[in-house]
Design a protein around this motif. Structure first.
Motif, short mmCIF file in Angstrom:
data_model
loop_
_atom_site.label_atom_id
_atom_site.label_comp_id
_atom_site.label_asym_id
_atom_site.label_seq_id
_atom_site.Cartn_x
_atom_site.Cartn_y
_atom_site.Cartn_z
N SER A 420 -4.25 -2.33 9.55
CA SER A 420 -3.48 -1.94 8.38
C SER A 420 -2.93 -0.53 8.57
O SER A 420 -3.67 0.39 8.94
N PRO A 421 -1.64 -0.33 8.31
CA PRO A 421 -1.07 1.02 8.47
C PRO A 421 -1.31 1.94 7.29
O PRO A 421 -0.85 3.08 7.30
N VAL A 422 -2.01 1.46 6.26
CA VAL A 422 -2.19 2.26 5.06
C VAL A 422 -3.00 3.50 5.37
O VAL A 422 -3.95 3.48 6.16
N ASP A 423 -2.60 4.60 4.78
CA ASP A 423 -3.31 5.86 4.92
C ASP A 423 -3.52 6.42 3.52
O ASP A 423 -2.60 6.94 2.90
N MET A 447 -0.02 15.18 19.45
CA MET A 447 -0.64 14.04 18.79
C MET A 447 -0.05 13.88 17.40
O MET A 447 0.17 14.87 16.70
N ALA A 448 0.21 12.65 17.02
CA ALA A 448 0.81 12.39 15.71
C ALA A 448 -0.18 12.71 14.61
O ALA A 448 -1.37 12.45 14.72
N SER A 449 0.34 13.27 13.53
CA SER A 449 -0.49 13.56 12.37
C SER A 449 -0.70 12.28 11.57
O SER A 449 0.02 11.30 11.74
N PRO A 450 -1.69 12.28 10.65
CA PRO A 450 -1.94 11.06 9.87
C PRO A 450 -0.72 10.62 9.07
O PRO A 450 -0.49 9.45 8.86
N ARG A 451 0.09 11.58 8.59
CA ARG A 451 1.24 11.21 7.78
C ARG A 451 2.38 10.64 8.63
O ARG A 451 3.26 10.01 8.11
N GLU A 452 2.36 10.93 9.92
CA GLU A 452 3.40 10.41 10.79
C GLU A 452 3.01 9.08 11.39
O GLU A 452 3.82 8.37 11.94
N LYS A 453 1.73 8.74 11.29
CA LYS A 453 1.25 7.52 11.89
C LYS A 453 1.82 6.31 11.14
O LYS A 453 1.85 6.25 9.93
N HIS A 454 2.30 5.37 11.92
CA HIS A 454 2.87 4.13 11.38
C HIS A 454 4.14 4.36 10.56
O HIS A 454 4.50 3.52 9.76
N SER A 455 4.78 5.49 10.70
CA SER A 455 6.03 5.69 9.97
C SER A 455 7.19 5.35 10.88
O SER A 455 7.16 5.62 12.08
N TYR A 456 8.24 4.81 10.30
CA TYR A 456 9.40 4.37 11.06
C TYR A 456 10.65 4.84 10.34
O TYR A 456 10.66 5.00 9.14
N PRO A 457 11.72 5.06 11.10
CA PRO A 457 12.97 5.46 10.45
C PRO A 457 13.53 4.31 9.65
O PRO A 457 13.52 3.16 10.08
N LEU A 458 14.02 4.63 8.48
CA LEU A 458 14.62 3.63 7.62
C LEU A 458 16.13 3.65 7.81
O LEU A 458 16.71 4.65 8.17
N GLY A 459 16.72 2.56 7.49
CA GLY A 459 18.17 2.51 7.56
C GLY A 459 18.64 1.10 7.44
O GLY A 459 17.93 0.20 7.07
N GLY A 460 19.91 0.91 7.77
CA GLY A 460 20.42 -0.43 7.87
C GLY A 460 20.50 -1.15 6.56
O GLY A 460 20.23 -0.64 5.50
N GLY A 461 20.81 -2.40 6.67
CA GLY A 461 21.04 -3.19 5.49
C GLY A 461 20.07 -4.32 5.36
O GLY A 461 19.13 -4.48 6.09
N SER A 462 20.32 -5.08 4.37
CA SER A 462 19.49 -6.24 4.05
C SER A 462 20.42 -7.37 3.72
O SER A 462 21.52 -7.17 3.26
N ASN A 463 19.99 -8.56 3.98
CA ASN A 463 20.81 -9.71 3.58
C ASN A 463 20.23 -10.39 2.36
O ASN A 463 20.30 -11.59 2.21
N GLN A 464 19.64 -9.59 1.49
CA GLN A 464 19.03 -10.11 0.26
C GLN A 464 19.44 -9.22 -0.90
O GLN A 464 19.43 -8.00 -0.78
#
Length: 597
Positions: A420-423, A447-464
């Motif tokens: 689980s990526p939850v922190d 080393m990645a900090s806890p707040r950076e762990k499992h974070s990804y850049p957002l962007g793009g679109g959705s087809n919904q």
């Protein structure tokens, strides 16, 4: 012996419902007679099923396609989709009670035909506008310094919203009123028709977006618009003919009782009733002399206002009466409990699907899981009919609630399971210790900090769409929320995501059984004169709670926030089922008191 009053003695209002076994022997005999299949195919139930299937298929195709079209028009940006979702939700919130009141006031055939015509014509015109925009987009962008493009966007969104409002009116009229009359107020037959309509909805929810998506992928958006346009023209003709035939062969549909008979019937059935409003707008209520005097002065003051303000005041008064009637219903807590189930991320929507992509789940596997979820949803409709017949309607809701909550506990466990990526430290106040360098990784580097762990850049679109059609609790169109997230990124363990989807899929059995339970409670308990307005307010509540779930995601958009959203969703669902438990307790107490007296 029938448990319902004679329609001629109560102005066409059925006071009590027949038990399911009253006409069972005659039904079995009729099925065994030669030509019974042909009689069924020409009967009202089958015609309603076919008409509903055509309508639902068109709705699912349109709600899937319009989101893709809006994204394509605005350069693969979610702005138009978000605006469309907010307009749809806001319009139903504002005029849901007015739509229901309009359904109550007018003859059933006029309501159904008008809603059907407005819906299909709106989609047809909108498809034509979209075809022109896609074909001549560059030329349109050069006219009026680009303002013609804005006008086209506005026209598309307004027409799509009008189509959604008409679809809401048609759903209230057919699935909340016509079905009750067609079944002859027989509880067993009513449960069967509700379950069948929901099965049709489940199947079309999967197949319709897939069909139009293939057309748009293999051909083009223009061809996709043309396909939807042709479907709506043909569907309009077929549905109009079928609904007209049903109205002719079921004479009870042409009977809408006058106010006095409705009042007496509501009192006998134990339902509370809002003040009756005549065609001229005057409210027929019994009030003390002082209140009547104040009302007379108020009416004189209103008479001095311009006509537009008088009309606005009347509309606001209708909305207020509708919400008051909803609150005063005996099934108010059950309806509120159903609405609370909309505030959840635990469904196959754009949010859960996007989160699955961030956890390394492929699109093909997600499609397979969605198919399995559709099967479990169908199992829920079957379970509803079996439980209702064995334990009664109220107890069916209790059992379904417990099953739903029990399965969702797996989703809560997934928050704390490996992978689980939850922190949870994200909930703690964040202090920026920029002066202190981060600890070094074993192989050198940072080393990645806890707040950076499992974070990804957002962007793009959705087809919904941000807020798609919600005639049912959850929808299942394939989509991607985080478009730029590497879908191949594998988590440390798949235990968390397995538990999440195991809980979501198995919970749909109890979910759909509970949804059908509350739907039938609303059908049976609401007085005939206010079925429309109360169900209109119920639709408004559903959209309101649905908006809250999107606000939750906006406030916590990162994948590592998803576990927090899961916990909040389970809390909302628990609150909704608790409301139903309170209703069930109250209903059983009233039932015991009736037996004692």
């Amino acid at each position: 012996m029938s448990l319902r009053a004679d329609a001629s003695e109560s102005g066409g209002v059925v006071v009590e419902y027949e038990s399911e076994d009253v006409r069972e022997p005659s039904i079995k005999r009729s099925r065994s007679q030669p030509g019974s299949a042909l009689i069924y195919l020409r009967g009202p139930k089958f015609l309603i099923y076919v008409s509903g299937a055509l309508s639902m298929w068109g709705d699912r195709m349109w709600h899937f396609a319009i989101s893709v079209f809006l994204i394509e028009l605005y350069g693969r940006n979610l702005l138009l989709t978000a605006v469309f979702g907010l307009v749809v939700a806001g319009s139903v919130l504002l005029v849901g009670a007015l739509i229901g009141d309009w359904v109550d006031r007018n003859p059933r055939n006029k309501v159904a035909h008008a809603s059907l015509f407005i819906q299909n014509v709106s989609v047809t015109v909108c498809s034509i506008v979209l075809m022109l925009v896609f074909s001549y987009k560059q030329w349109i962008e050069q006219i009026w310094d680009g303002w013609l493009t804005v006008v086209c966007y506005t026209v598309v969104i307004v027409l799509a919203d009008v189509a959604n409002l008409a679809s809401t009116a048609l759903t209230i009229a057919i699935q909340r009123d016509w079905i009750v009359v067609i079944t002859g107020y027989n509880r067993g037959h009513l449960a069967g028709m509700n379950a069948t309509m929901r099965r049709i909805d489940q199947v079309t929810n999967i197949l319709a977006p897939l069909a139009v998506g293939q057309v748009m992928t293999l051909a083009s958006n223009v061809v996709g618009c043309g396909f939807i346009l042709g479907w709506n023209v043909v569907s309009l003709i077929v549905e109009f003919f079928f609904l007209s035939r049903v109205y002719r062969i079921v004479p009870a549909l042409s009977v809408k009782p006058p106010g006095a008979d409705v009042e007496e019937a509501c009192l006998q059935s134990g339902a509370r009733r809002r003040p009756h409003v005549t065609r001229s707008g005057a409210r027929e209520t019994q009030a003390p002399p002082e209140e009547l005097a104040e009302r007379s002065l108020s009416l004189k003051a209103v008479a001095g206002l311009p006509l537009c303000f008088q009309r606005l005041r009347q509309l606001l008064s209708t909305c207020r009466d509708g919400w008051t009637a909803y609150y005063q219903q005996d099934v108010f807590l059950a309806g509120m409990g159903l609405a609370f189930l909309y505030t959840t991320v635990l469904g196959f929507d754009c949010i859960t699907t996007g989160y699955a992509y961030t956890q390394g789940i492929s699109g093909s596997l997600l499609s397979l899981l969605m198919g399995v979820s559709a099967i479990t949803g169908l199992m829920g409709t079957v379970m509803f009919t079996k439980l209702r017949k064995a334990y009664g309607l109220v107890n069916t809701g209790v059992i379904s609630s417990c099953l739903h909550l029990g399965c969702l506990l797996l989703c809560v466990c997934s928050v704390f399971a490996p992978g689980s990526p939850v922190d949870l430290r994200l909930l703690m106040p964040y202090t920026d210790n920029s002066s202190a360098p981060p600890p070094a990784a074993p192989g050198g580097g940072r080393m990645a900090s806890p707040r950076e762990k499992h974070s990804y850049p957002l962007g793009g679109g959705s087809n919904q769409p941000l807020l798609p059609d919600r005639s049912s609790i959850h929808w299942t169109n394939n989509t991607v929320l985080f478009d730029n997230v590497p879908s191949g990124t594998a988590p440390e363990s798949y235990i968390s995501i397995i538990l999440l989807f195991l809980g979501v899929i198995t919970a749909r059995v109890g979910l759909w059984s509970f949804d059908l339970t509350v739907t039938q409670l609303l059908q049976e308990s609401i007085c005939e004169s206010e079925r429309g307005v109360v169900n209109g307010v119920q639709s408004s509540m559903n959209y309101l709670m649905d908006l809250l779930h999107f606000i939750m995601v906006i406030a916590a958009p990162q994948p590592q926030h998803f576990g927090i959203l899961v916990i909040i969703s389970v809390l909302f669902i628990t609150a909704g089922h608790t409301m139903y438990f309170l209703y069930a307790r109250k209903a059983k107490r009233k039932s015991r008191q009736r037996r004692d007296t």
